[in-house]
Design a protein around this motif. Structure first.
Motif, PDB file in Angstrom:
ATOM      1  N   GLY A  31     -16.596  58.144 120.495  1.00 32.61           N
ATOM      2  CA  GLY A  31     -17.945  58.688 120.442  1.00 32.61           C
ATOM      3  C   GLY A  31     -19.002  57.778 119.865  1.00 32.61           C
ATOM      4  O   GLY A  31     -20.183  58.135 119.877  1.00 32.61           O
ATOM      5  N   GLN A  32     -18.633  56.617 119.343  1.00 32.89           N
ATOM      6  CA  GLN A  32     -19.598  55.696 118.771  1.00 32.89           C
ATOM      7  C   GLN A  32     -19.390  54.300 119.332  1.00 32.89           C
ATOM      8  O   GLN A  32     -18.255  53.867 119.512  1.00 32.89           O
ATOM      9  N   SER A  33     -20.491  53.598 119.604  1.00 32.66           N
ATOM     10  CA  SER A  33     -20.373  52.243 120.118  1.00 32.66           C
ATOM     11  C   SER A  33     -19.952  51.285 119.017  1.00 32.66           C
ATOM     12  O   SER A  33     -20.130  51.552 117.817  1.00 32.66           O
ATOM     13  N   ALA A  34     -19.409  50.142 119.444  1.00 30.66           N
ATOM     14  CA  ALA A  34     -19.017  49.113 118.483  1.00 30.66           C
ATOM     15  C   ALA A  34     -20.223  48.642 117.682  1.00 30.66           C
ATOM     16  O   ALA A  34     -20.129  48.430 116.467  1.00 30.66           O
ATOM     17  N   LEU A  35     -21.363  48.486 118.339  1.00 31.74           N
ATOM     18  CA  LEU A  35     -22.563  48.038 117.611  1.00 31.74           C
ATOM     19  C   LEU A  35     -22.968  49.053 116.561  1.00 31.74           C
ATOM     20  O   LEU A  35     -23.283  48.685 115.421  1.00 31.74           O
ATOM     21  N   ARG A  36     -22.960  50.325 116.901  1.00 35.43           N
ATOM     22  CA  ARG A  36     -23.362  51.336 115.918  1.00 35.43           C
ATOM     23  C   ARG A  36     -22.404  51.351 114.726  1.00 35.43           C
ATOM     24  O   ARG A  36     -22.828  51.515 113.578  1.00 35.43           O
ATOM     25  N   ASN A 228      -6.352  57.132 112.069  1.00 36.63           N
ATOM     26  CA  ASN A 228      -7.134  57.430 110.866  1.00 36.63           C
ATOM     27  C   ASN A 228      -7.658  58.857 110.847  1.00 36.63           C
ATOM     28  O   ASN A 228      -8.198  59.304 109.833  1.00 36.63           O
ATOM     29  N   LEU A 229      -7.541  59.555 111.971  1.00 39.32           N
ATOM     30  CA  LEU A 229      -8.085  60.907 112.079  1.00 39.32           C
ATOM     31  C   LEU A 229      -6.933  61.905 112.133  1.00 39.32           C
ATOM     32  O   LEU A 229      -6.563  62.407 113.188  1.00 39.32           O
ATOM     33  N   SER A 230      -6.376  62.178 110.979  1.00 37.21           N
ATOM     34  CA  SER A 230      -5.161  62.996 110.921  1.00 37.21           C
ATOM     35  C   SER A 230      -5.416  64.459 110.598  1.00 37.21           C
ATOM     36  O   SER A 230      -4.486  65.261 110.578  1.00 37.21           O
ATOM     37  N   ASP A 231      -6.662  64.829 110.328  1.00 37.41           N
ATOM     38  CA  ASP A 231      -7.008  66.230 110.067  1.00 37.41           C
ATOM     39  C   ASP A 231      -7.388  66.870 111.409  1.00 37.41           C
ATOM     40  O   ASP A 231      -8.519  66.731 111.883  1.00 37.41           O
ATOM     41  N   ILE A 232      -6.417  67.551 112.041  1.00 39.45           N
ATOM     42  CA  ILE A 232      -6.615  68.122 113.376  1.00 39.45           C
ATOM     43  C   ILE A 232      -6.966  69.605 113.233  1.00 39.45           C
ATOM     44  O   ILE A 232      -6.251  70.363 112.576  1.00 39.45           O
ATOM     45  N   ARG A 233      -8.077  70.003 113.855  1.00 36.87           N
ATOM     46  CA  ARG A 233      -8.543  71.374 113.735  1.00 36.87           C
ATOM     47  C   ARG A 233      -8.874  71.939 115.120  1.00 36.87           C
ATOM     48  O   ARG A 233      -9.212  71.206 116.038  1.00 36.87           O
ATOM     49  N   THR A 234      -8.827  73.272 115.203  1.00 42.04           N
ATOM     50  CA  THR A 234      -9.159  73.964 116.440  1.00 42.04           C
ATOM     51  C   THR A 234     -10.165  75.064 116.135  1.00 42.04           C
ATOM     52  O   THR A 234     -10.033  75.787 115.143  1.00 42.04           O
ATOM     53  N   ARG A 318     -19.420  63.546 110.397  1.00 42.51           N
ATOM     54  CA  ARG A 318     -18.279  63.674 109.493  1.00 42.51           C
ATOM     55  C   ARG A 318     -17.137  62.744 109.892  1.00 42.51           C
ATOM     56  O   ARG A 318     -16.021  62.868 109.389  1.00 42.51           O
ATOM     57  N   GLY A 319     -17.433  61.798 110.791  1.00 44.14           N
ATOM     58  CA  GLY A 319     -16.440  60.809 111.180  1.00 44.14           C
ATOM     59  C   GLY A 319     -15.404  61.313 112.150  1.00 44.14           C
ATOM     60  O   GLY A 319     -14.344  60.697 112.307  1.00 44.14           O
ATOM     61  N   GLY A 320     -15.692  62.432 112.836  1.00 47.17           N
ATOM     62  CA  GLY A 320     -14.700  63.038 113.705  1.00 47.17           C
ATOM     63  C   GLY A 320     -14.907  62.747 115.173  1.00 47.17           C
ATOM     64  O   GLY A 320     -15.928  62.198 115.590  1.00 47.17           O
ATOM     65  N   ILE A 321     -13.921  63.134 115.967  1.00 54.20           N
ATOM     66  CA  ILE A 321     -13.977  62.983 117.416  1.00 54.20           C
ATOM     67  C   ILE A 321     -13.470  64.265 118.070  1.00 54.20           C
ATOM     68  O   ILE A 321     -12.785  65.082 117.450  1.00 54.20           O
ATOM     69  N   ILE A 322     -13.820  64.433 119.327  1.00 49.00           N
ATOM     70  CA  ILE A 322     -13.308  65.540 120.132  1.00 49.00           C
ATOM     71  C   ILE A 322     -12.007  65.104 120.791  1.00 49.00           C
ATOM     72  O   ILE A 322     -11.971  64.084 121.473  1.00 49.00           O
TER      73      ILE A 322
END
Length: 390
Positions: A31-36, A228-234, A318-322
């Protein structure tokens, strides 16, 4: 000790080895570009007094999206080579009269604050310093036919990275000297400094500070982010709207011809409304009504893609992804099947993900209830997200 240090981010390359599509520094990673990602990192370092970005003239719109929300000077347009681009950035920073400069490739999106601070300290101590890693593979020198000529002593070798740190005036003088001599073929500023006779030191780099060059690098980067994204929520979302006068309905951001419309304060897109609540629910961040109250006239007739983009930005903040979005539409009419792929593509576009992470299903209510009487449409949505572990 006071230190006047600035950063120059090189983002003018075309990235031809990374595959087809937009330049690699603008491709999305979770969800975020390398530049950002690079700008977020550098903006969080208080020792850096300015950040100057060098871009290709064709990429201005991409840059504006990547740099949105950052307080940065106008970007500088680069040249035909990396060396020319760095010189353009240095000249733009000259009026600020900095003591030191960090030269960083936008394609290195995984540097850490600790590495940036090591670069600042090394630049201050030596005037020219590069982050470096020992070479662990056995290295062979080969001839033009590919036959091995000799084995190179890897103990003498280092793989260098960015950010590279230099005394500002020294580096600018060296660049101008190379320009006068017609030399524009140096692959990094360390090589340019060596050519000029400077002593260049090294400091510890980071194995995770990879440069995005090939398609495999992007796969590795995505895997690093997932780890790095180990908090999985639904989260679950639900929405319903009644039919009213009109000649179309909007579902999943797609206009579908119909003999009625849907009534609502905004565009009554039940699919996107349910998705917004699903994402906000997974974040434990209220619901669509709390953020966009129907009593507020500014949302009258609003396109619901704004609401979904808002929820996705709350997730990114919050540093998350879909990980996945799944929707079920319950309606007697119109038929969803012919529009399914268009809905998936539009939802993916709004959310900044690929269509293979969007599921759209449909069913009728077998003629029962208000749905069976064709009085309205219902949508259910599930959103699975991944957040950094707390």
């Amino acid at each position: 000790m006071s230190l006047n240090c600035v950063a120059l981010v090189v983002a003018a390359g075309r990235g031809s080895r990374s595959g087809e599509g937009i330049p690699k520094q603008y491709r999305l990673l979770a969800g975020q570009s390398a530049l950002r990602r690079s700008l977020e990192l550098l903006s969080g370092i208080p020792e850096l007094k300015a950040i100057q970005v060098v871009i290709h003239p064709d990429d201005l719109e991409f840059y504006r999206d990547a740099a949105a929300g950052f307080d940065l000077p106008a970007p500088v347009f680069g040249g035909a080579t990396r060396q020319e681009s760095v010189l353009a950035g240095l000249m733009a920073l000259e009026a600020a009269d900095p003591d030191y400069v960090l030269i960083h490739d936008a394609a290195r999106a995984f540097a850490t604050p600790a590495l940036i601070r090591r670069a600042i300290e090394a630049g201050r101590d030596t005037g020219a310093a590069l982050p470096a890693l020992p070479v662990v593979d056995t290295i062979k020198a080969v001839d033009t036919a590919g036959a091995i000529v000799r084995t190179v002593d890897r103990n003498e070798l280092r793989a260098v990275q960015t950010p590279q740190a230099f005394a500002f005036k020294t580096l600018l003088d060296v660049h101008r000297r190379a320009q006068r001599d017609g030399r524009n073929d140096f692959s990094d500023d360390g090589a340019l400094a060596e050519w000029a006779g400077l002593t260049v030191s090294t400091f510890p780099g980071e194995a995770t500070n990879i440069k995005l060059t090939t398609p495999d690098d992007f796969k590795r980067a995505e895997a690093m982010l997932r780890d790095n994204l180990s908090d999985i929520r639904t989260g679950m979302g639900f929405d319903v709207h009644a039919f009213g006068p009109g000649d179309h309905v909007t579902l999943g951001g797609v206009r579908i011809p119909h003999d009625q419309g849907l009534t609502g304060h905004s565009d009554a897109d039940v699919v996107l409304h349910a998705l917004v609540d699903a994402i906000l629910g997974a974040l434990a961040d209220g619901d669509i009504g709390a953020h966009f109250p129907p009593s507020d006239p500014q949302w009258r007739g609003a396109s619901s893609d704004r609401f979904l983009k808002f929820a996705v930005e709350r997730l990114k903040a919050r540093g998350g992804i879909i990980a996945n979005l799944d929707i079920t539409v319950v309606s007697e009419a119109p038929k969803i099947g012919p529009n399914r792929d268009a809905m998936r593509a539009r939802i993916a576009e709004i959310a900044g993900i690929t269509p293979d992470r969007v599921g759209v299903k449909a069913t009728t209510n077998e003629g029962m209830g208000f749905i069976g009487r064709r009085e309205g449409i219902v949508a259910y949505a599930m959103a699975t997200i991944r957040l950094p572990a707390s």
